[in-house]
Design an enzyme around this catalytic site. Structure first.
Site, PDB file in Angstrom:
ATOM      1  CB  SER A 149      -4.023   4.442  -2.134  1.00 62.95           C
ATOM      2  OG  SER A 149      -3.562   3.057  -1.691  1.00 62.95           O
ATOM      3  CG  ASP A 273      -8.546  -2.125  -3.287  1.00 61.13           C
ATOM      4  OD1 ASP A 273      -7.786  -3.125  -3.421  1.00 61.13           O
ATOM      5  OD2 ASP A 273      -8.738  -1.178  -3.051  1.00 61.13           O
ATOM      6  CG  HIS A 302      -5.826  -0.072  -4.623  1.00 65.82           C
ATOM      7  ND1 HIS A 302      -6.274   0.137  -3.523  1.00 65.82           N
ATOM      8  CD2 HIS A 302      -4.602   0.721  -4.951  1.00 65.82           C
ATOM      9  CE1 HIS A 302      -5.550   0.889  -2.717  1.00 65.82           C
ATOM     10  NE2 HIS A 302      -4.481   1.276  -3.888  1.00 65.82           N
TER      11      HIS A 302
END
Length: 326
Positions: A149, A273, A302
């Protein structure tokens, strides 16, 4: 796009059938125990005059594999060395004989107490500094890195800045926000209000925790922020030399740098996502840089990728396979 033929395409595992369930699944999984592998605390004072120190956990495999590179794992926003996705990847790499360094970014997790400043998506200079102070004993067989991320965004920026001079054998990003402004707006959609509130609350706790050096005005700006955009606009941007959140996002977005990446780099993401629009990944010109290997799936959420056939997240298996075989 499918992974290399050694792994089957991703298929969600019961009960994680939707993008949101994939995304929150890590909250319900037990943390991976690393025994019989061993861990030790390492400290890396940063040479920038701030007095800040990055803390990391160095994990050594019970059965080392000769020639295996050191793997550095970089967490995402409000994560740390003990985030479940970090521990999961660490366990797999340790079982395969690699040493693992689980890094806490500046002001994250246990690094909060020994850092006055804060990490953000564009702070690639901290990773650059870390690589210069790693003991030779750890880097003798080379280094690979995985960013998740926000950590993935920072890693992609760093790789683009360094080009072929990056002192890494290979790298991987998982669910990285490759356009920060677009991602922030996407996160602030009404359907994401629970995610957004949770992340923002965690950011406020992290930014003002013991060890953080913030003025009264900065503290008020942090605590008064009603969105992640506000937090970056009122605190991160002025504190770290950006004109605004928009300026910060534009100057640090990974897509500005990815064309310059010069080492083998896996870019793994899911089109469903809920935090990052799949259109960003669909629109990018992957053919323009042969150093990039995109693995883009229709499902996965995600930093999820909880698939059939294994309790190990599918993303872990893809990353490990990439590092072993390219």
């Amino acid at each position: 796009m499918s992974p290399r033929p050694e792994l089957p395409p991703f298929q969600p595992r019961f009960p994680w059938w939707t993008s949101d369930l994939q995304t929150i699944a890590n909250r319900f999984r037990g943390a991976d125990a690393l025994a019989p592998h061993t861990s030790e605390r390492l400290k890396f004072p940063l040479p920038d005059g701030t007095g800040d120190t990055l803390l990391a956990s160095l994990d050594r495999p019970a059965t080392p594999r000769p020639g295996a590179p050191l793997a550095i794992l970089i967490h995402g926003l409000t994560g740390a060395e003990d985030s479940r996705y970090v521990l999961s990847m660490a366990r797999l790499l340790l079982d395969r004989g690699s040493r693992v360094l689980r890094l806490n970014l500046r002001g994250a997790g246990p690094s909060r107490a020994v850092c006055g400043q804060h990490y953000y998506a564009g702070r690639s200079q901290d990773f650059r500094a870390l690589l210069t102070v790693l003991p030779k004993e750890l880097t003798a067989d080379g280094v690979v890195a995985v960013g998740y991320s926000l950590g993935g965004a920072m890693l992609l920026k760093y790789l683009g800045e360094e080009g072929k001079a990056a002192p890494l054998l290979a790298a991987a990003s998982v669910s990285a926000p490759i356009d920060l402004a677009v991602t922030c707006r996407y996160m602030m959609r009404r359907r994401n209000r629970l995610y957004h509130r949770y992340i923002l609350d965690q950011m406020k706790v992290e930014a003002t925790g013991d060890g953080a050096v913030v003025s009264a005005a900065e503290r008020a700006a942090i605590m008064g922020s009603s969105t992640v955009w506000d937090y970056d606009d009122f605190f991160i941007a002025p504190r770290y030399g950006f004109a605004s959140a928009e300026d910060y996002y534009e100057r640090c977005r990974p897509t500005r740098f990815m064309g310059g990446i010069g080492i083998p780099t896996l870019v793994l993401a899911s089109f469903d996502d809920p935090w990052i629009p799949g259109a960003l990944y669909r629109a990018y010109d992957w053919a323009g840089n042969p150093s990039l290997s995109p693995v883009l799936t229709d499902q996965g959420g995600h930093v999820g990728f909880h698939g059939t056939g294994s309790r190990q997240p599918w993303s872990d298996l893809v990353v490990a396979r990439f590092f072993e075989h390219g």
